[in-house]
Scaffold this motif. Structure first.
Motif, PDB file in Angstrom:
ATOM      1  N   LEU A   1      43.471  39.047  36.654  1.00 19.33           N
ATOM      2  CA  LEU A   1      42.032  38.989  36.369  1.00 19.33           C
ATOM      3  C   LEU A   1      41.755  38.872  34.875  1.00 19.33           C
ATOM      4  O   LEU A   1      40.828  38.168  34.463  1.00 19.33           O
ATOM      5  CB  LEU A   1      41.333  40.232  36.925  1.00 19.33           C
ATOM      6  CG  LEU A   1      41.054  40.204  38.409  1.00 19.33           C
ATOM      7  CD1 LEU A   1      40.669  41.590  38.903  1.00 19.33           C
ATOM      8  CD2 LEU A   1      39.964  39.204  38.724  1.00 19.33           C
TER       9      LEU A   1
ATOM     10  N   HIS B   1      37.105  33.394  37.371  1.00 19.90           N
ATOM     11  CA  HIS B   1      36.328  34.228  38.283  1.00 19.90           C
ATOM     12  C   HIS B   1      36.810  34.039  39.720  1.00 19.90           C
ATOM     13  O   HIS B   1      36.086  33.557  40.584  1.00 19.90           O
ATOM     14  CB  HIS B   1      34.838  33.920  38.170  1.00 19.90           C
ATOM     15  CG  HIS B   1      34.352  33.982  36.752  1.00 19.90           C
ATOM     16  ND1 HIS B   1      34.494  32.936  35.886  1.00 19.90           N
ATOM     17  CD2 HIS B   1      33.741  34.966  36.063  1.00 19.90           C
ATOM     18  CE1 HIS B   1      33.985  33.279  34.704  1.00 19.90           C
ATOM     19  NE2 HIS B   1      33.522  34.501  34.788  1.00 19.90           N
TER      20      HIS B   1
ATOM     21  N   LEU C   1      40.622  45.568  44.245  1.00 23.35           N
ATOM     22  CA  LEU C   1      39.407  45.036  43.630  1.00 23.35           C
ATOM     23  C   LEU C   1      38.253  46.013  43.797  1.00 23.35           C
ATOM     24  O   LEU C   1      37.446  46.213  42.880  1.00 23.35           O
ATOM     25  CB  LEU C   1      39.059  43.670  44.216  1.00 23.35           C
ATOM     26  CG  LEU C   1      39.999  42.542  43.823  1.00 23.35           C
ATOM     27  CD1 LEU C   1      39.712  41.293  44.641  1.00 23.35           C
ATOM     28  CD2 LEU C   1      39.906  42.240  42.330  1.00 23.35           C
TER      29      LEU C   1
ATOM     30  N   THR D   1      36.347  47.751  40.730  1.00 22.83           N
ATOM     31  CA  THR D   1      34.892  47.607  40.643  1.00 22.83           C
ATOM     32  C   THR D   1      34.239  48.982  40.510  1.00 22.83           C
ATOM     33  O   THR D   1      33.335  49.172  39.688  1.00 22.83           O
ATOM     34  CB  THR D   1      34.350  46.857  41.877  1.00 22.83           C
ATOM     35  OG1 THR D   1      34.968  45.572  41.940  1.00 22.83           O
ATOM     36  CG2 THR D   1      32.845  46.676  41.801  1.00 22.83           C
TER      37      THR D   1
ATOM     38  N   VAL E   1      36.085  45.841  36.640  1.00 20.82           N
ATOM     39  CA  VAL E   1      35.862  44.500  37.184  1.00 20.82           C
ATOM     40  C   VAL E   1      34.449  44.442  37.747  1.00 20.82           C
ATOM     41  O   VAL E   1      33.949  45.438  38.268  1.00 20.82           O
ATOM     42  CB  VAL E   1      36.903  44.217  38.300  1.00 20.82           C
ATOM     43  CG1 VAL E   1      36.586  42.954  39.058  1.00 20.82           C
ATOM     44  CG2 VAL E   1      38.304  44.164  37.717  1.00 20.82           C
ATOM     45  N   LYS E   2      33.831  43.292  37.621  1.00 22.35           N
ATOM     46  CA  LYS E   2      32.514  43.077  38.226  1.00 22.35           C
ATOM     47  C   LYS E   2      32.662  42.137  39.414  1.00 22.35           C
ATOM     48  O   LYS E   2      33.361  41.132  39.331  1.00 22.35           O
ATOM     49  CB  LYS E   2      31.534  42.475  37.223  1.00 22.35           C
ATOM     50  CG  LYS E   2      31.120  43.441  36.157  1.00 22.35           C
ATOM     51  CD  LYS E   2      30.065  42.855  35.272  1.00 22.35           C
ATOM     52  CE  LYS E   2      29.683  43.873  34.216  1.00 22.35           C
ATOM     53  NZ  LYS E   2      28.676  43.361  33.304  1.00 22.35           N
ATOM     54  N   GLU E   3      31.990  42.507  40.502  1.00 23.86           N
ATOM     55  CA  GLU E   3      31.950  41.635  41.673  1.00 23.86           C
ATOM     56  C   GLU E   3      30.696  40.794  41.571  1.00 23.86           C
ATOM     57  O   GLU E   3      29.603  41.307  41.335  1.00 23.86           O
ATOM     58  CB  GLU E   3      31.928  42.464  42.950  1.00 23.86           C
ATOM     59  CG  GLU E   3      31.926  41.631  44.207  1.00 23.86           C
ATOM     60  CD  GLU E   3      32.003  42.463  45.473  1.00 23.86           C
ATOM     61  OE1 GLU E   3      32.073  41.855  46.553  1.00 23.86           O
ATOM     62  OE2 GLU E   3      32.000  43.702  45.385  1.00 23.86           O
TER      63      GLU E   3
ATOM     64  N   SER F   1      32.775  36.639  47.417  1.00 21.57           N
ATOM     65  CA  SER F   1      32.644  37.328  46.141  1.00 21.57           C
ATOM     66  C   SER F   1      33.669  36.789  45.160  1.00 21.57           C
ATOM     67  O   SER F   1      34.788  36.446  45.532  1.00 21.57           O
ATOM     68  CB  SER F   1      32.882  38.829  46.326  1.00 21.57           C
ATOM     69  OG  SER F   1      31.862  39.403  47.086  1.00 21.57           O
TER      70      SER F   1
ATOM     71  N   PHE G   1      35.399  37.675  41.232  1.00 24.68           N
ATOM     72  CA  PHE G   1      35.658  38.865  40.438  1.00 24.68           C
ATOM     73  C   PHE G   1      35.900  38.484  38.989  1.00 24.68           C
ATOM     74  O   PHE G   1      36.537  37.487  38.688  1.00 24.68           O
ATOM     75  CB  PHE G   1      36.842  39.643  41.027  1.00 24.68           C
ATOM     76  CG  PHE G   1      36.521  40.170  42.393  1.00 24.68           C
ATOM     77  CD1 PHE G   1      35.916  41.405  42.548  1.00 24.68           C
ATOM     78  CD2 PHE G   1      36.770  39.405  43.517  1.00 24.68           C
ATOM     79  CE1 PHE G   1      35.582  41.877  43.809  1.00 24.68           C
ATOM     80  CE2 PHE G   1      36.447  39.868  44.790  1.00 24.68           C
ATOM     81  CZ  PHE G   1      35.854  41.111  44.935  1.00 24.68           C
TER      82      PHE G   1
END
Length: 144
Positions: free
Chosen positions: A30, A36, A62, A66, A71-73, A81, A83
């Motif tokens: 990531l 993404h 994940l 999150t 990490v952003k979903e 989704s 990431f």
């Protein structure tokens, strides 16, 4: 190992989360990839190195990342989704044709939540900004 990977691993250790080789690989992927990826894309990229790893392992990690705000979903309405490693606040330009996502760093928006709160009285908890259009590659392909 990059500084961001080391910093993230230290944060996991501090929270008493075991650092498995799969967890390390997912996090590193990531951080290294700016595309993404979806959970399935991460799984496919790592399955050669971790043949016994399941898609559920990727999803579970994940979810953990999150919850820890590493990490952003991101959901863009395509039912999958994506990431994004959350090293600093940024925004996204999204191609409406091929789905490519580019990060945008714009310091002029750093105080957006504070300004919004001041203007509206809202207790702002988060925000996201997405800009949609055609990427340069799709523009060229559409002209041909």
């Amino acid at each position: 190992m990059s500084y961001l990977v080391e910093q993230s691993i230290e944060r996991l250790k501090y929270n008493n989360i075991r650092i498995t080789p799969q967890r390390h690989a997912i996090l590193e992927y990531l951080i290294d990839m700016d595309t993404h990826p979806t959970a399935d894309e991460i799984y496919k990229a790592l399955e050669k190195d971790f043949p016994k790893m399941s898609v559920a392992t990727v999803y579970n990690n994940l979810r953990l990342f999150t919850q820890m705000n590493l990490v952003k979903e991101m959901n863009f309405g395509d039912h999958s989704s994506r990431f994004d490693f959350a090293s600093n606040e940024h925004y996204h330009a999204i191609c409406t044709q091929c789905g490519k996502i580019e990060d945008i760093y714009y310091p002029g928006l750093d105080d957006l939540e504070e300004v919004t709160s001041s203007l509206t009285g809202y207790d702002v908890q988060s925000h996201r900004l997405e800009i949609f259009g055609l990427c340069p590659d799709c523009q060229v392909n559409n002209r041909q």
